[in-house]
Design a protein around this motif. Structure first.
Motif, PDB file in Angstrom:
ATOM      1  N   LEU A  92       0.830  -1.215   0.000  1.00 18.37           N
ATOM      2  CA  LEU A  92       0.000   0.000   0.000  1.00 18.37           C
ATOM      3  C   LEU A  92       0.863   1.263   0.000  1.00 18.37           C
ATOM      4  O   LEU A  92       0.511   2.269  -0.624  1.00 18.37           O
ATOM      5  N   ALA A 137       0.759   4.101  -2.947  1.00 15.70           N
ATOM      6  CA  ALA A 137       0.509   5.518  -2.641  1.00 15.70           C
ATOM      7  C   ALA A 137       1.643   6.400  -3.155  1.00 15.70           C
ATOM      8  O   ALA A 137       1.404   7.406  -3.818  1.00 15.70           O
ATOM      9  N   VAL A 175      -6.603   4.997  -3.848  1.00 12.11           N
ATOM     10  CA  VAL A 175      -5.444   5.399  -3.040  1.00 12.11           C
ATOM     11  C   VAL A 175      -5.143   6.880  -3.300  1.00 12.11           C
ATOM     12  O   VAL A 175      -4.939   7.669  -2.379  1.00 12.11           O
TER      13      VAL A 175
END
Ligand SMILES: NC(=O)c1ccc[n+]([C@@H]2O[C@H](COP(=O)([O-])OP(=O)(O)OC[C@H]3O[C@@H](n4cnc5c(N)ncnc54)[C@H](OP(=O)(O)O)[C@@H]3O)[C@@H](O)[C@H]2O)c1
Length: 442
Positions: free
Chosen positions: A179, A183, A249
């Motif tokens: 993640l 991002a 995101v």
């Protein structure tokens, strides 16, 4: 400054504690190294000489990164579990059924146990802790949650005087790495997963990590310890990260959030909610800045207020630090003659929070026909379910369609699910593209 080494007479007077190691993989190798390299420090801290006297492995002839006397290896568990000279078992082999059987045998033979096995503790921790208590044995499992971070000792000892109201955890390094990369570098999910696998962070079958099961086991353990109530794995609601779209995101970041796979244990008015779900966290929240393979657990206590534990959640030496600290506690307890006396059985009555009282803000992305009246349809449908908008933005999507991204004020899970069930039958219809909880303020 290093303390003076014990002289030979002092050494020979020390009580000798012998350990049986079950497994010599990543963690077992770290434990072996620490016991060898820190022997003097361990002797000063415990007043005992500590050594590993048997090691159970699958393949004794395997090439390993440390040199070990081959006589220590065995493939026969009985050589460890039935050896009357072995005081303590360190289980770092993983798996559930065999590990459970071996630990049960060890406790029945009055051997203390340290394990790093979250799968086992999440499923059978209650039963094994009861047995340990009956046998006056210690059973410690610090490394099972957040690797090198001493969170379980923090909850069990450091906060023993307080009432914990909330625990939010980044409990899986693999998904946090993925993640963070999505991002910061705008890379899609599949590319991040491939990279995590190439780097050895994700396994060939990544299901347990990416579908949130690994984190759920840790939430069950944290909830049980933090709320003194025995929770099982099926009481944790689980949603993984495998369907996350890069778009969300980035849209979330525009609103001032980072998307994290969050373990949530929340207690209000004696009612508990346990979940693992991708969650947007306000950038000002300390968890939002936990990047890469690191783990962190944010703990809110009624008296202490906000605290956070941060560090490496896995790896050879970080995890071995937690295992070896447990081992030191066992040895100190042996010296004091208090093994098994510190186990506190969960004493609170279990009440899970019903959906009508599970309240969060939500990030919602809708695909809608780009035509007059659609905003009114969205606003009316939300209002009919007692939902209100904190923030909203419209984005172009295609010639006919637009995306509408909304952050709601707090709403119950029941109202949210009811609204989701209705939107496709509205005129014009609303298509739900994604929906994630928001923590740390709208
Ligand atoms: N790795 C981490 O960073 C980490 C962090 C926190 C918790 N943990 C937990 O720690 C435990 C160990 O993880 P790990 O990463 O060290 O595992 P690993 O590298 O796969 O090592 C497992 C070891 O156990 C041995 N083994 C496995 N099954 C066995 C059996 N049935 N009989 C005999 N020996 C057996 C293997 O023998 P061979 O060497 O001969 O194959 C190997 O030495 C797991 O419960 C894991 O969830 C790991």
């Amino acid at each position: 400054m290093k303390q003076q080494a014990l002289n030979q007479n002092e050494q020979s007077e020390l009580q000798h504690i012998r350990i049986g190691l079950l497994g010599l993989g990543t963690v077992g190798t770290g434990v072996y190294r620490m016991i060898e390299d820190y022997q003097e420090d361990l002797q000063h801290k415990t007043g005992c000489q500590i050594s590993i006297s048997k090691i159970l492995v699958n393949s004794p002839n395997k090439l390993r990164s440390i040199e070990i006397n081959p006589d220590l290896y065995t493939t026969d568990p009985n050589e460890v579990l039935q050896d009357p000279n072995i005081d303590m078992i360190v289980e770092v082999m993983g798996g559930v059924e065999e590990a459970r059987e071996y630990i049960t045998q060890a406790l029945n033979s009055k051997k203390h146990v340290v394990t790093a096995n979250k799968d086992l503790i999440a499923l059978h921790g209650g039963e094994l802790l009861s047995l340990a208590g009956e046998q006056n044995c210690d059973l410690f499992y610090e490394a099972s949650v957040a690797g090198g971070i001493p969170i379980l000792r923090g909850l069990g000892d450091g906060f023993s005087s307080d009432r914990i109201t909330k625990m939010l955890g980044i409990l899986n390094g693999t998904t946090n790495y993925m993640l963070s990369k999505m991002a910061q570098e705008g890379v899609d999910y599949d590319t991040c997963l491939k990279e995590a696998q190439d780097l050895g962070y994700a396994e060939a079958d990544p299901t347990s990590d990416v579908e949130g099961l690994d984190a759920a086991r840790k939430v069950a353990i944290l909830g049980t310890l933090g709320y003194n109530t025995e929770f099982s794995l099926d009481e944790v609601d689980v949603q993984g990260i495998s369907s996350i779209d890069q778009k969300d995101v980035q849209y979330g970041r525009e609103f001032g959030y980072e998307l994290k796979l969050l373990g949530i244990a929340d207690k209000q008015n004696e009612e508990v909610e346990l979940s693992v779900q991708p969650t947007f966290i306000k950038k000002s929240h300390p968890l939002a800045n936990v990047d890469g393979v690191n783990n962190a657990v944010y703990v809110h206590g009624e008296s202490v207020g906000e605290t956070m534990f941060y560090g490496p959640g896995a790896g050879e030496l970080p995890t071995a630090t937690a295992v070896t600290s447990d081992l030191v506690t066992v040895v100190k307890n042996i010296k004091l003659g208090v093994n098994g006396k510190g186990n506190v059985a969960p004493f609170n009555v279990k009440k899970m929070k019903p959906k009508e009282r599970r309240k969060h803000s939500y990030y919602v992305r809708l695909l809608v026909q780009d035509e007059p009246g659609v905003m009114a349809t969205i606003a009316n449908s939300l209002a009919e379910n007692n939902m209100s908008i904190s923030n909203m933005v419209q984005k172009p999507y295609s010639e006919e369609k637009a995306e509408v991204v909304i952050v709601t004020h707090e709403v119950s899970l029941l109202a949210l699910e009811d609204w989701k069930g209705k939107i496709e039958s509205l005129n014009p219809t609303l298509e739900l593209a994604s929906c994630y909880a928001v923590e740390g303020g709208e």
